[in-house]
Design a protein around this motif. Structure first.
Motif, PDB file in Angstrom:
ATOM      1  N   UNK F 169      36.319 -36.951  -4.600  1.00 40.07           N
ATOM      2  CA  UNK F 169      37.226 -37.928  -5.216  1.00 40.07           C
ATOM      3  C   UNK F 169      38.672 -37.448  -5.305  1.00 40.07           C
ATOM      4  N   UNK F 170      38.895 -36.164  -5.546  1.00 38.17           N
ATOM      5  CA  UNK F 170      40.270 -35.661  -5.625  1.00 38.17           C
ATOM      6  C   UNK F 170      40.998 -35.905  -4.316  1.00 38.17           C
ATOM      7  N   UNK F 171      40.312 -35.674  -3.195  1.00 33.41           N
ATOM      8  CA  UNK F 171      40.948 -35.861  -1.899  1.00 33.41           C
ATOM      9  C   UNK F 171      41.188 -37.337  -1.621  1.00 33.41           C
ATOM     10  N   UNK F 172      40.173 -38.176  -1.887  1.00 29.90           N
ATOM     11  CA  UNK F 172      40.308 -39.608  -1.604  1.00 29.90           C
ATOM     12  C   UNK F 172      41.425 -40.223  -2.441  1.00 29.90           C
ATOM     13  N   UNK F 173      41.486 -39.860  -3.721  1.00 30.43           N
ATOM     14  CA  UNK F 173      42.484 -40.475  -4.596  1.00 30.43           C
ATOM     15  C   UNK F 173      43.901 -40.150  -4.165  1.00 30.43           C
ATOM     16  N   UNK F 174      44.068 -39.060  -3.449  1.00 31.47           N
ATOM     17  CA  UNK F 174      45.400 -38.722  -2.957  1.00 31.47           C
ATOM     18  C   UNK F 174      45.796 -39.500  -1.717  1.00 31.47           C
ATOM     19  N   UNK F 175      44.859 -40.276  -1.177  1.00 35.99           N
ATOM     20  CA  UNK F 175      45.118 -40.996   0.081  1.00 35.99           C
ATOM     21  C   UNK F 175      45.349 -42.491  -0.107  1.00 35.99           C
ATOM     22  N   UNK F 176      45.216 -42.997  -1.335  1.00 35.51           N
ATOM     23  CA  UNK F 176      45.176 -44.448  -1.509  1.00 35.51           C
ATOM     24  C   UNK F 176      45.749 -44.877  -2.847  1.00 35.51           C
ATOM     25  N   UNK F 177      46.114 -46.147  -2.936  1.00 34.93           N
ATOM     26  CA  UNK F 177      46.483 -46.718  -4.228  1.00 34.93           C
ATOM     27  C   UNK F 177      45.333 -47.517  -4.841  1.00 34.93           C
ATOM     28  N   UNK F 178      44.157 -47.456  -4.229  1.00 34.18           N
ATOM     29  CA  UNK F 178      42.976 -48.120  -4.802  1.00 34.18           C
ATOM     30  C   UNK F 178      42.431 -47.245  -5.930  1.00 34.18           C
ATOM     31  N   UNK F 179      41.811 -47.863  -6.882  1.00 35.35           N
ATOM     32  CA  UNK F 179      41.142 -47.077  -7.901  1.00 35.35           C
ATOM     33  C   UNK F 179      39.934 -46.386  -7.283  1.00 35.35           C
ATOM     34  N   UNK F 180      39.703 -45.151  -7.717  1.00 34.39           N
ATOM     35  CA  UNK F 180      38.538 -44.401  -7.270  1.00 34.39           C
ATOM     36  C   UNK F 180      37.562 -44.250  -8.441  1.00 34.39           C
ATOM     37  N   UNK F 181      36.365 -44.785  -8.263  1.00 34.82           N
ATOM     38  CA  UNK F 181      35.313 -44.599  -9.259  1.00 34.82           C
ATOM     39  C   UNK F 181      34.441 -43.449  -8.781  1.00 34.82           C
ATOM     40  N   UNK F 182      34.416 -42.373  -9.546  1.00 37.98           N
ATOM     41  CA  UNK F 182      33.735 -41.148  -9.124  1.00 37.98           C
ATOM     42  C   UNK F 182      32.377 -41.050  -9.801  1.00 37.98           C
ATOM     43  N   UNK F 183      31.335 -40.791  -9.014  1.00 39.99           N
ATOM     44  CA  UNK F 183      29.975 -40.659  -9.523  1.00 39.99           C
ATOM     45  C   UNK F 183      29.458 -39.259  -9.221  1.00 39.99           C
ATOM     46  N   UNK F 184      29.402 -38.391 -10.219  1.00 41.09           N
ATOM     47  CA  UNK F 184      28.804 -37.070  -9.977  1.00 41.09           C
ATOM     48  C   UNK F 184      27.295 -37.224  -9.830  1.00 41.09           C
ATOM     49  N   UNK F 185      26.703 -36.429  -8.948  1.00 38.58           N
ATOM     50  CA  UNK F 185      25.244 -36.460  -8.821  1.00 38.58           C
ATOM     51  C   UNK F 185      24.657 -35.105  -9.184  1.00 38.58           C
ATOM     52  N   UNK F 186      23.353 -35.127  -9.423  1.00 37.60           N
ATOM     53  CA  UNK F 186      22.660 -33.892  -9.811  1.00 37.60           C
ATOM     54  C   UNK F 186      22.238 -33.086  -8.587  1.00 37.60           C
ATOM     55  N   UNK F 187      22.804 -33.393  -7.436  1.00 36.32           N
ATOM     56  CA  UNK F 187      22.500 -32.630  -6.228  1.00 36.32           C
ATOM     57  C   UNK F 187      23.120 -31.235  -6.337  1.00 36.32           C
ATOM     58  N   UNK F 188      22.354 -30.222  -5.983  1.00 32.68           N
ATOM     59  CA  UNK F 188      22.831 -28.842  -6.043  1.00 32.68           C
ATOM     60  C   UNK F 188      21.877 -28.007  -6.873  1.00 32.68           C
ATOM     61  N   UNK F 189      22.216 -26.740  -7.057  1.00 32.85           N
ATOM     62  CA  UNK F 189      21.337 -25.841  -7.815  1.00 32.85           C
ATOM     63  C   UNK F 189      22.225 -24.815  -8.511  1.00 32.85           C
ATOM     64  N   UNK F 190      21.627 -23.983  -9.312  1.00 30.49           N
ATOM     65  CA  UNK F 190      22.366 -22.909  -9.971  1.00 30.49           C
ATOM     66  C   UNK F 190      23.521 -23.448 -10.790  1.00 30.49           C
ATOM     67  N   UNK F 191      24.718 -22.976 -10.485  1.00 34.28           N
ATOM     68  CA  UNK F 191      25.900 -23.336 -11.265  1.00 34.28           C
ATOM     69  C   UNK F 191      26.295 -24.793 -11.102  1.00 34.28           C
ATOM     70  N   UNK F 192      25.588 -25.569 -10.288  1.00 34.45           N
ATOM     71  CA  UNK F 192      25.791 -27.016 -10.289  1.00 34.45           C
ATOM     72  C   UNK F 192      25.307 -27.602 -11.606  1.00 34.45           C
ATOM     73  N   UNK F 193      24.407 -26.889 -12.282  1.00 36.05           N
ATOM     74  CA  UNK F 193      23.908 -27.273 -13.600  1.00 36.05           C
ATOM     75  C   UNK F 193      23.591 -28.758 -13.686  1.00 36.05           C
TER      76      UNK F 193
END
Lengths: 239, 239, 239, 239, 239, 239, 239, 239
Positions: F169-193
């Motif tokens: 989302x940080x990268x996308x939001x820098x490319x557009x004037x559209x609102x960015x709705x960011x959805x974190x997912x539980x994908x990952x392990x360890x320090x992804x917590x």
């Protein structure tokens, strides 16, 4: 299995048995008073059996594993018919238990703390230290704690096992000049956070004289209590 | 200052005083038994004074602020010469304190918990509820708790204020059929984590009958205890 | 089973039944208004049955366990054919329920909070306190809360059970002078963190008059509400 | 100060001004509708002034900084006599504010949330979007929320600023089809954990239609609300 | 100052001195081997002086405070010209230090851990236990640890004080049969999280024989080490 | 099933269907643009079916559940043969999907984020909003993000679904004037917590214009995006 | 000051300088390629000066301290008139800087990350490694990152310093086969949690090839980058 | 399956294979030295197979997946009879392993850390880098670490894998000028917090020269070690 390697450092012998996936510390008992003990969690049953065998081959009179689940217990019994498995404590022993000396009092706050207290007790037995265990004396009925004052007075050291609020060590430490070894357990739910609440309570105990081990670490508490009991009895490892 | 606005909903009157940066709830005492109280933290001294004035203008016999620092206290005294400031409790009162009924027992585990207990006491006084305060009866000397058994038995409700291990409410709740309102404090260091340890201890108290408020929230504990004491005394807000 | 031991302290009788793995507090009801209740989590079915039997042997008219899973429920029914098991609440009762007096209102924010509300209700029933339960009145449709204003006004105390954002107690406490006992639940996912979000919301409720119990602790909320309801009804344990 | 560098990528112009310690994104407004705004925290007053100057040199009609403390505000005023400093919002503006279109409603739960709401408002003003601000409508007096229903219905988007329990967005989102941008604040103490409690509440809001920004991030909420208001008004950045 | 009150319980004398804001436990030394020690943090200088005076009035030969800041130190010196203040340890003593017996080794991982080690040492001195302190033997140069093997072998118990990674106790415990008392310190930054990293390291030490106290709790470590050293020397409090 | 109750408040109709364990908000679509949607987690299959039936009885053209597991899906299909179950999204629909208007772009950082993106898409479809989905454009190959610039430019709003580092989302939001709705997912392990790392990344995105929902909350992101898309298309709920 | 002690172990010389409060590791450079560096935080100015002097006495050509505050800087300059103090990096050097070889690229995401990048650079300079620093290339304007592709390609290793969302290393690592050393900083507020957000982002970076140091640990990143650069240049410490 | 798309940016080729649910980065090896590797967790067996096929179709000589469970391993073997599955490492390879150059030393603290070390080793093998693995040299027997000093001296880089207290990297880094890549594992219980304790220990290692990856991230450590080993051997990816 590999041959024991030997490293000489500061005048002490450091023999290890290299069996590939493990490198067993054969002289740990000589150095520290407690032999290397096999932590079976995260090992296959065969790996645990191989570690116990290597320790016995290295000269141990008693080889011993903690966190033993049912398949591992079965594998140990298959290999050594006379192995002793303490199911409550999830410990297995191969060889001869030493004669106990000294006296440790093991208290639990509630019945659900029993398996951790059993690991403390098994560790003490394997370390040659005597113990007495009194269960379910939590502070919700504080008279139950006061009723064991004589047992507290007779002990070389007191191990207190408690989950949920973990408040029992604070009360016990205010009643005695014995060291209190506090063992938080993962008993409880919600804000108990798998033992974190009890751990923090014990670390911030308002009475001094409380020392703390990891959550559910009956083994560590037992080793520490054995060190204290032995030194109180005037026994030390060879220096 | 704006005029009170009035919203009618479900047969109750909801007058508010809109003073721009704040919208004061003039009928909260009628609805809930406790008036809107000004939380001075994060407000300028002038804002706190303006809020108190709006409440008095709205008809309050007693207007009252918590978390009052020295400059705010000075500003209040400047405006109302007869204002009462309780420095330990960091509370300020303008107007007449009600006559107390009922009896709340306020216990602290240690001397450092005093300011929070003072906020409990000030809240009770402003709510028209009587109290008795006994300090420094932490579980490191459990006989000190046992010694206040008579006071516990006489109370309508017991408020227990404790930092560090927060173990006192567990012990008190096992001694009485009175409700125990537990207030964790930020007293302690390290693993006390600014009151988190005491908070978790109280939430996981092994004795039932313990209810918990936010860390250092003497005001909330006082309001809750007042509600219980009043209902025990057969007093209720108008329904 | 051992014989009850008796410890006399401060003029109160403290009989305990020592059954080896547990030391039951037979006079807890006399002291605190609530009998010792068996927490079945972490106990074997047989241990729970033994505890219930010891309490009945010790003279209890009603013995009672919480966090009862299916095997434990079966073991209880095997022993006592007339045992009552509340499956939603995961509670089991052996003996006679007392006649209810007083009135507690139990609200849930959503359907998924039902089992915890059921534990509150079962605890009230076993404690001899009446209750009314209204489900699914979360703040996403705030008119649903406003619609229960009459029930709130009639209650001695309001228990609010909510997961996810845990916002309901804040709204309810602003509508009444009754004490609000807030029960966070582990309903939700992600940043709900197994009930932590709701717990923090309730601890920081912007309306005073909210007291909090542990996550999913319907039993604790029920005991506390019963204490308040009884004292509001002018009933107290023997002092 | 360095000369603007230009990178061509995907048909868009990406001019940057390299002033050594900073590399300013001169075309961010063209790309994203909002110019690069100087975050003054962690910069020296001189660095902030240099950044503003570079943006103006790069062609900006309005250059703008957030988190401006007193020394930085003074340095800005020294350099540009006509700079406008909004002290509540801690923002400084050099240049001409655009004419506002659209309508954003900014609500606060309490008076102490004011500075964050002021940052939202300042951001909207600098982004050319109109707003109305209504303070102190927290859920402890839910009728205050219901009273602003007409303002909610008239808004393109609603920004809700709340600390402590952070419960207000859940209630507002249940009343409207407008998007709710929720801003947790660090107002509160103890278990508010510097805004964490409000943040978790908002993330787990039981009403859909709530989107969340970082704690105290009035700037981010303002930019997002401006994007929505502009697209609702049929305005878009050049694509 | 109030008169000492006396509560008799289980054949032990429990005299307390009630001085209003504090209730001092005059017989704690008799019961636990360590007198009540004044925790000066959160107390006014006058309160600390009053507590020390009450302990001396109650018969203590040595009265003693920890966490003493400069104003409190000055107040103590004003009252008792012969008071001894240990500035590194932030401790103050009024009265006669006992003659030391036994031997505790106090190790630090780094120079910045010094003040906590000083609190350990001061506590040992006041408890009548001898000690030797060796600083700056962290594991980044593991030969420094190996070089103190003779001192480790001579000690009754080893106290290890370490911040940052907190790895030193794991290494020391593998070298000896002495108990290791581990003291995490708040030395470090970032992911050290004010001592949390060191605390967790010590709780999960891969070598058994490590017991842990709260972060920066030199006093608690000293009391515990003193209990062990005394029992090793065959000395116990009166039972 | 109970009859719909009706509460009139502020000129709006608030009909609810009380079916005992649930109290369904029949006019939520009228008020908020999205109907009450059944959250099936924590409900029995029968409860979910009953809720859907009550919504249809209450007049809904489309009734809809999220977090539907296999047994619940089967129960829904048993009751309504023409129900549509989206297995990737774990959503079930009974009734007619509305015709889509507007355009939302749904991006995922990786393949494992697919199920959450599917929930976003299903929510948009059920809300009558069009969407385009592009998967696996994470920042480890940033040219993949740049390649979708045309799709970003065409969207009314962009939903970005990402686990692990959550940097997209940080990268996308820098490319557009559209609102960015960011959805974190539980994908990952360890320090992804379990999604915490991605959540914090998104909350602290260095580009403004990013708004965040709960971890794995595809439904909430879909509802929010639908609100924005509808208002961008000039459509609003009835006011 | 004590005489250097010497311990021989495994054929390596381990000389230490024991100056009471510190035990300096004089041969660390020989063993590890980096000399012992004085961590001035938590030391008095005099202690830091004494440590530097001991290192110089022990034969160091360059002695060096990090986390140097103003009083310590003054004390160093008082003792050694030709000491060099880097105020941005908070480092002080006494002696001759080595000639640089190799090339490390140091990138920052924002201007506020400058002091940490300066510590990286100072460490590289003192370690005899060349560097180039490019500031303010955060992902909010991703073309700024792409513009430094040539510098990335020329480097032996890339150090990326970023606070807030910490997203920059993920993007850089996807562009190069060079190792990326990621340094999270405490820049940001709220959910940045003093650098925790950036730390977790970097640990879970979706691009492999990223290694992480502690928050704000420019020194550690510099030492690591120097090791890599030296080995890339074919230089190793004596083995 | 879609055709590879090609994006030209900064003179580099960026071919991707779009297979619907995934967009594979075919030129990642050219850019970064490591090919895109399939992370099988969260993918169906068929998805993993499809990704591997697309990579092979895109020209890869070796395609490779990590976190492969049993069903996925079976699906891979079904598709490619000559696939190699490393069960300890949970990795699967299709194609030819490159010839190894360079030398990485992989150490584990305990036997239970084996699977993570196996993932490191498998990653090195697939990256064409040689390695030697020595297990079970934890600091509880520090002589075991000292005994591997020759192997440490011979390595291009040392990877240290450790759970529980995670203390081993601190000791190793003090013995060598090689970079130490530290991999915390989730081995341990209680306060190990699934690897958090080891992670924090490694981040705060008192010896510089330690860089850290995510908990259990053997793949990331292997990629990083391969980058260092290759550059030490004078090999670089094409720039």
């Amino acid at each position: 299995m590999g041959h024991p390697e030997q490293v000489s450092s500061h005048g002490r012998s450091h023999r290890t048995a290299d069996i590939g996936f493990a490198r067993l510390d054969l002289d740990r008992e000589t150095r520290t008073g407690t032999p290397e003990v096999v932590y079976a969690a995260g090992k296959t049953p065969q790996q645990t059996v191989d570690c116990l065998a290597a320790l016995l081959d290295g000269g141990a009179g008693l080889a011993w594993a903690t966190r033993v689940d049912a398949p591992t217990a079965a594998a140990i019994r298959d290999r050594w018919a006379d192995a002793v498995v303490d199911e409550e404590a999830r410990c297995a022993f191969v060889g001869e238990l030493p004669r106990p000396t000294g006296q440790v009092l093991v208290l639990t706050a509630g019945t659900s703390d029993g398996p951790v207290a059993a690991e403390v007790a098994a560790t003490l037995a394997a370390s040659g230290v005597g113990y007495r265990r009194v269960d379910d004396v939590g502070v919700a009925g504080v008279h139950r704690v006061l009723a064991v004052a004589p047992e507290i007075a007779d002990a070389d050291v007191v191990v207190v096992v408690a989950g949920m609020d973990g408040a029992l060590p604070s009360v016990v430490a205010g009643l005695t000049d014995r060291l209190v070894v506090a063992v938080p357990t993962s008993v409880g739910y919600g804000a108990a956070f798998e033992g974190l609440a009890a751990l923090l309570t014990m670390l911030t105990a308002c009475a001094p004289g409380v020392l703390v081990v990891n959550i559910d670490n009956g083994f560590g508490a037992g080793v520490a209590a054995a060190r204290i009991a032995r030194s109180t009895q005037g026994m030390t490892a060879q220096r």
